[in-house]
Design an enzyme around this catalytic site. Structure first.
Site, PDB file in Angstrom:
ATOM      1  N   GLY A 194     -48.123  -4.633  61.050  1.00  0.00           N
ATOM      2  CA  GLY A 194     -47.258  -4.537  61.970  1.00  0.00           C
ATOM      3  C   GLY A 194     -46.634  -5.203  62.339  1.00  0.00           C
ATOM      4  O   GLY A 194     -45.700  -5.651  62.033  1.00  0.00           O
TER       5      GLY A 194
ATOM      6  N   GLY B 285     -44.599  -7.905  64.392  1.00  0.00           N
ATOM      7  CA  GLY B 285     -45.114  -8.998  63.865  1.00  0.00           C
ATOM      8  C   GLY B 285     -43.792  -9.655  64.794  1.00  0.00           C
ATOM      9  O   GLY B 285     -44.049 -11.146  65.177  1.00  0.00           O
TER      10      GLY B 285
ATOM     11  N   GLY C  62     -42.719 -14.127  65.091  1.00  0.00           N
ATOM     12  CA  GLY C  62     -41.963 -13.869  66.111  1.00  0.00           C
ATOM     13  C   GLY C  62     -40.698 -13.793  66.269  1.00  0.00           C
ATOM     14  O   GLY C  62     -39.903 -12.526  66.402  1.00  0.00           O
TER      15      GLY C  62
ATOM     16  N   ARG D  93     -31.598  -3.274  65.793  1.00  0.00           N
ATOM     17  CA  ARG D  93     -32.320  -2.213  64.795  1.00  0.00           C
ATOM     18  C   ARG D  93     -32.015  -0.636  65.098  1.00  0.00           C
ATOM     19  O   ARG D  93     -33.177  -0.324  66.031  1.00  0.00           O
ATOM     20  CB  ARG D  93     -32.627  -3.413  63.929  1.00  0.00           C
ATOM     21  CG  ARG D  93     -33.217  -1.163  62.535  1.00  0.00           C
ATOM     22  CD  ARG D  93     -33.930  -2.418  61.823  1.00  0.00           C
ATOM     23  NE  ARG D  93     -35.532  -2.432  61.794  1.00  0.00           N
ATOM     24  CZ  ARG D  93     -36.601  -2.548  61.355  1.00  0.00           C
ATOM     25  NH1 ARG D  93     -35.543  -3.010  59.504  1.00  0.00           N
ATOM     26  NH2 ARG D  93     -37.485  -2.942  61.245  1.00  0.00           N
TER      27      ARG D  93
ATOM     28  N   ASP E 173     -45.221  -0.703  53.504  1.00  0.00           N
ATOM     29  CA  ASP E 173     -44.820  -1.391  54.631  1.00  0.00           C
ATOM     30  C   ASP E 173     -42.978  -0.639  54.806  1.00  0.00           C
ATOM     31  O   ASP E 173     -42.834  -0.707  55.694  1.00  0.00           O
ATOM     32  CB  ASP E 173     -45.471  -2.224  55.429  1.00  0.00           C
ATOM     33  CG  ASP E 173     -45.700  -3.218  54.999  1.00  0.00           C
ATOM     34  OD1 ASP E 173     -45.235  -3.700  54.325  1.00  0.00           O
ATOM     35  OD2 ASP E 173     -44.633  -3.971  55.148  1.00  0.00           O
ATOM     36  N   ASN E 174     -42.579  -0.785  53.804  1.00  0.00           N
ATOM     37  CA  ASN E 174     -41.073  -0.821  54.423  1.00  0.00           C
ATOM     38  C   ASN E 174     -40.194   0.520  53.697  1.00  0.00           C
ATOM     39  O   ASN E 174     -39.605  -0.148  53.219  1.00  0.00           O
ATOM     40  CB  ASN E 174     -39.960  -2.414  53.254  1.00  0.00           C
ATOM     41  CG  ASN E 174     -40.684  -2.877  54.142  1.00  0.00           C
ATOM     42  OD1 ASN E 174     -41.148  -3.657  55.159  1.00  0.00           O
ATOM     43  ND2 ASN E 174     -40.705  -4.806  52.301  1.00  0.00           N
TER      44      ASN E 174
ATOM     45  N   ASP F   9     -35.746  -2.426  56.265  1.00  0.00           N
ATOM     46  CA  ASP F   9     -36.342  -3.792  56.362  1.00  0.00           C
ATOM     47  C   ASP F   9     -35.223  -4.547  55.101  1.00  0.00           C
ATOM     48  O   ASP F   9     -35.915  -4.197  54.051  1.00  0.00           O
ATOM     49  CB  ASP F   9     -37.471  -3.887  56.213  1.00  0.00           C
ATOM     50  CG  ASP F   9     -38.635  -4.053  56.730  1.00  0.00           C
ATOM     51  OD1 ASP F   9     -37.795  -3.605  58.135  1.00  0.00           O
ATOM     52  OD2 ASP F   9     -39.775  -3.916  57.291  1.00  0.00           O
TER      53      ASP F   9
HETATM   54  P1  AMP Z   1     -41.713  -7.751  56.240  1.00  0.00           P
HETATM   55  O1  AMP Z   1     -41.595  -9.333  54.528  1.00  0.00           O
HETATM   56  O2  AMP Z   1     -40.348  -8.298  57.401  1.00  0.00           O
HETATM   57  O3  AMP Z   1     -41.455  -6.685  55.908  1.00  0.00           O
HETATM   58  O4  AMP Z   1     -43.100  -8.086  56.930  1.00  0.00           O
HETATM   59  C1  AMP Z   1     -44.119  -7.718  56.739  1.00  0.00           C
HETATM   60  C2  AMP Z   1     -44.738  -8.295  57.215  1.00  0.00           C
HETATM   61  O5  AMP Z   1     -44.999 -10.048  58.261  1.00  0.00           O
HETATM   62  C3  AMP Z   1     -44.964  -7.506  58.548  1.00  0.00           C
HETATM   63  O6  AMP Z   1     -46.026  -7.429  59.133  1.00  0.00           O
HETATM   64  C4  AMP Z   1     -44.106  -8.134  59.475  1.00  0.00           C
HETATM   65  O7  AMP Z   1     -43.939  -7.876  60.827  1.00  0.00           O
HETATM   66  C5  AMP Z   1     -44.422  -9.835  59.363  1.00  0.00           C
HETATM   67  N1  AMP Z   1     -43.578 -10.729  59.827  1.00  0.00           N
HETATM   68  C6  AMP Z   1     -42.434 -11.134  59.078  1.00  0.00           C
HETATM   69  N2  AMP Z   1     -42.148 -12.341  59.450  1.00  0.00           N
HETATM   70  C7  AMP Z   1     -41.820 -13.211  60.602  1.00  0.00           C
HETATM   71  C8  AMP Z   1     -42.950 -14.023  61.519  1.00  0.00           C
HETATM   72  N3  AMP Z   1     -41.511 -14.288  61.521  1.00  0.00           N
HETATM   73  N4  AMP Z   1     -43.464 -13.824  62.416  1.00  0.00           N
HETATM   74  C9  AMP Z   1     -44.494 -12.610  62.562  1.00  0.00           C
HETATM   75  N5  AMP Z   1     -45.184 -12.173  61.748  1.00  0.00           N
HETATM   76  C10 AMP Z   1     -43.512 -11.927  61.308  1.00  0.00           C
HETATM   77 MG    MG Z   2     -41.170  -4.874  56.688  1.00  0.00          MG
END
Ligand code: AMP
Ligand code: MG
Length: 490
Positions: free
Chosen positions: A88, A90, A124, A174, A250-251, A260
């Site tokens: 989700g 995050g 976040g 974005r 998820d990407n 992403d």
């Molecule tokens: P990503 O690697 O950016 O595609 O993120 C993978 C997952 O980790 C997704 O669910 C993001 O929302 C969550 N996520 C990445 N960085 C953070 C962060 N700094 N705080 C909270 N959730 C994160």
């Molecule tokens: Mg992602």
């Protein structure tokens, strides 16, 4: 005057299980560092108002604009092959959707705008470096004509985020034709919520594949549509030397946009096994692996759609396999056609694929720069420019190949000038070279200096024009400038 966002939200009208309602968390001292003015206009927003303090407050998540319905979207995903049933948004919040000047529905999302119910242990937030990287690379991809999410704005928050060290925090705005991912379907599939999958599929068809609404088998056609768009997208990536770095499900976007941008990078010297991401130790997401991984991700999507195909499992699986079977052909056709254009062929003949393959092999052996070899080959079409040859460690390898190439192009009626123009229209002079991106980030983070960022963004907006005053931006890194590893935005 207040900033007006002409929101017309549709995702937040879906059932509650699709998202969590959550507002961005206000930040201390938002400062706008970049607004994409043409994109603002395209979205029906007033760029002058977005540049006011009120605009910066909105783009930092400090103020929620009227009509926004802020949500964090639910999704699951396979990360490096491991299934995670709940990921989700995050650290991203969807403010809402607008219909742009072309009638296309677009998400406006803040990335780095504070915790959500999906944050798990994360804060976040986003650090300035990854925000600038995403801004630069997504806009470069757009200028290259490759389907992608876009960047409307970057703001610094006036707060620090703690990573290995304390770094300036930032928020990226974005824009996407939607943020629906393979992982969005997986979220409901793992919960065996077939009704939600149907709702989501109907939403996706209405939004991204409206021509399928009256199809006899709309859900089959939906899978076929995503397969085709992803196959074509990955071909486009390979043709410019792009490595996504984290092709988790998820990407992987349902609309067929690149999404992403984390530890992504463009390669300099051609190397099919190239990996940049510090977290990709096994080379799962290496350059030449990307088509295979895209098909793997699409197979996960197909699994989610099986209950919509047929009540008979075996029949559904056979139908899905049939649709997935088209991937390789669509990818190869797009990739080979793209390569033919890159070497200046207007038609296809027997032997062309082998001719091109031999060039790629010679490039790999000779560490030839991927971008410059093709760009300079365009100049070789008009004269005996040695610039392409100079990319090869052993220039003789190029000479042997170029003799065969000259014989081949001589079979076509186009003039040398026409060929050069056609080649320059597909072979960029400028890509977001990793060492340039890193230098821009260092100047911003260490010295609060955004002039290098501005200049790089400006150069990359016209990748197919020579721009002699910026010629140095086309150069590959010197040995000591090479960036070997890129890091995730987390
Ligand atoms: P990503 O690697 O950016 O595609 O993120 C993978 C997952 O980790 C997704 O669910 C993001 O929302 C969550 N996520 C990445 N960085 C953070 C962060 N700094 N705080 C909270 N959730 C994160
Ligand atoms: Mg992602």
């Amino acid at each position: 005057m207040t900033v007006h966002f002409p929101f017309q939200n549709s995702y937040s009208a879906l059932p509650d299980s699709f998202f969590a309602r959550v507002a961005p968390t206000p930040v201390a001292a938002p400062r706008l560092i970049k607004l994409n003015r043409p994109l603002a206009v395209q979205l029906g927003l007033d760029p002058d108002l977005l540049e006011t303090a009120e605009g910066a407050a909105i783009l930092a998540g400090k103020t929620v604009p009227d009509g926004a319905d802020p949500i964090a979207m639910a999704y699951a995903g396979h990360q490096f092959g491991q299934f995670v049933p709940q990921l989700g948004d995050g650290r991203a919040i969807l403010l809402g959707e607008v219909i742009d000047k072309d009638g296309v529905r677009r998400d406006i999302q803040l990335k780095g705008s504070g915790p959500t119910p999906f944050s798990r242990r994360g804060d976040g937030r986003a650090a300035l470096g990854p925000v600038l990287r995403e801004y630069i690379v997504s806009e470069a991809m757009y200028a290259l004509g490759i389907p992608t999410t876009r960047s409307l704005a970057a703001v610094v928050t006036g707060e620090h985020v703690i990573r290995e060290t304390a770094l300036p925090g930032a928020v990226l705005t974005r824009i996407a034709s939607s943020h629906i991912r393979v992982g969005t379907f997986q979220f409901f599939a793992v919960r065996r919520d077939t009704e939600a999958i149907r709702r989501l599929a109907d939403h996706v068809i209405a939004r991204h594949y409206p021509e399928l609404r009256d199809a006899e088998r709309p859900y089959h056609e939906l899978l076929a549509g995503v397969v085709a768009r992803q196959a074509e997208l990955i071909a486009r990536w390979l043709l410019v030397g792009f490595i996504h770095g984290v092709m988790n499900t998820d990407n992987s976007s349902i609309s067929g946009e690149t999404i992403d941008y984390g530890p992504c990078a463009f390669m300099d010297a051609y190397n099919p096994a190239q990996v940049f991401s510090s977290i990709d130790e096994m080379g799962r997401y290496a350059y030449a692996n990307q088509p295979r991984i895209a098909l793997w991700n699409l197979t996960r999507l197909a699994e989610c759609l099986l209950p919509l195909f047929s009540d008979e499992q075996e029949k559904a699986v056979a139908e899905a396999q049939d649709i997935l079977g088209a991937f390789s052909e669509i990818f190869s056709t797009a990739y080979q056609a793209g390569l033919r254009k890159k070497v200046g062929l207007f038609t296809g003949r027997e032997g062309d694929d082998a001719l091109i393959q031999d060039l790629l092999e010679a490039m790999a052996k000779n560490q030839a720069d991927f971008t410059l070899t093709f760009r300079k080959l365009g100049d070789s079409a008009v004269d005996d420019s040695a610039d392409a040859r100079a990319q090869f460690m052993e220039p003789a390898a190029f000479d042997e190949w170029s003799g065969r190439w000259r014989a081949r192009i001589a079979l076509e009626p186009q003039s040398a000038a026409e060929r050069q123009a056609a080649m320059h229209a597909v072979n960029p002079a400028f890509i977001p070279r990793n060492h340039r991106v890193e230098a821009v980030i260092q100047a911003a983070v260490n010295d609060d200096d955004y002039a290098p960022f501005e200049e790089l963004v400006q150069v990359l907006a016209k990748p197919f024009e020579d721009q002699p005053e910026f010629a140095a931006y086309a150069d590959p890194p010197l040995p000591d400038q090479r960036v070997l590893r890129t890091f995730c935005g987390t």
